[in-house]
Design an enzyme around this catalytic site. Structure first.
Site, short mmCIF file in Angstrom:
data_model
loop_
_atom_site.label_atom_id
_atom_site.label_comp_id
_atom_site.label_asym_id
_atom_site.label_seq_id
_atom_site.Cartn_x
_atom_site.Cartn_y
_atom_site.Cartn_z
N ASP A 282 -0.20 5.01 1.01
CA ASP A 282 -0.43 5.95 2.11
C ASP A 282 -0.34 5.27 3.47
O ASP A 282 -0.98 4.24 3.70
CB ASP A 282 -1.80 6.59 1.94
CG ASP A 282 -1.91 7.40 0.67
OD1 ASP A 282 -1.85 8.63 0.75
OD2 ASP A 282 -2.03 6.81 -0.41
N ASP B 297 0.86 -1.16 0.00
CA ASP B 297 0.00 0.00 0.00
C ASP B 297 0.91 1.23 0.00
O ASP B 297 2.08 1.14 0.37
CB ASP B 297 -0.86 -0.05 1.27
CG ASP B 297 -1.66 1.20 1.50
OD1 ASP B 297 -2.29 1.68 0.53
OD2 ASP B 297 -1.67 1.71 2.63
#
Length: 217
Positions: free
Chosen positions: A18, A16
């Site tokens: 963020d 991922d």
């Protein structure tokens, strides 16, 4: 899985963006330029905890950005975004062993494209912010990258590169990362929300991102 992934064989690392690869939530920092960071960050946090439907919450948040000058995206990248400690070492180490690395994000292509070039990544997938006459329209173009998209991308890229799922790693922090984390040969919750820590096979609640290397054979 009966055994953890090995660096001695080809593999695939999916992350991922963020609050995993980087230390912030890009949409919250964009919102700060409109003076609505608190409003948007509260929605973001609820979505990451799994309290809101991710796609609906993203549509809601992006709508609030309508009219913002698109040049702000570059300002956010330069002034607000920092890689998480250990991120570059993790990526470089697995790449040095011939692994592929992907970045899948419920964030935006403006940022994932930059990290693809900067970190020599093999694959990125994220959401496209619509820009018209130099301003954000408040809309996203195309399908939204949600939890199922992330899981599907991991499976598809493993197949494309002929990498067994036992040789895959997925790392994330939010509820929208859980399906990908659970599908991988090694799934890691990184500084994650309680629901993710609870359901992920492995969790690092503090420390750098390259701790993941300690779990590899």
């Amino acid at each position: 899985m009966s055994s953890l992934p090995s660096l001695s064989q080809p593999g695939l690392l999916f992350m991922d963006m963020d609050s995993t690869l980087i230390q912030c939530e890009c949409i919250d920092e964009i919102a700060d330029f409109l003076g609505i960071k608190q409003q948007i960050s509260e929605i973001t946090a609820r979505a990451m905890r799994g309290e809101l439907d991710f796609s609906e919450s993203l549509i809601e948040r992006v709508q609030l950005l309508a009219g913002l000058d698109a040049e702000v995206l570059e300002q956010v990248y330069v002034e607000r975004i920092a890689l998480t400690e250990g991120a570059e070492n993790l990526i470089r180490t697995v790449q040095s062993h011939g692994w592929k690395v992907g970045l899948v994000s419920g964030g935006f292509t403006y940022f994932t494209d930059k990290f693809k070039a900067r970190l020599n990544l093999d694959f990125t997938r994220s959401n496209v912010l619509e820009i018209h006459q130099g301003k954000l329209t408040g809309s996203v173009i195309g399908d939204i990258v949600d939890a199922e998209t992330k899981r599907r991308c991991l499976l598809e890229q493993a197949e494309i590169y002929s990498i067994p799922m036992s040789q895959t790693i997925a790392i994330g922090d939010g509820a929208n990362d859980l399906p990908m984390i659970q599908a991988a040969g090694l799934g890691i919750a990184f500084h994650a929300k309680p629901k993710v820590v609870e359901q992920a096979p492995y969790a690092f609640n503090e420390g750098p991102l390259d701790q993941a290397l300690t779990l590899l054979r």
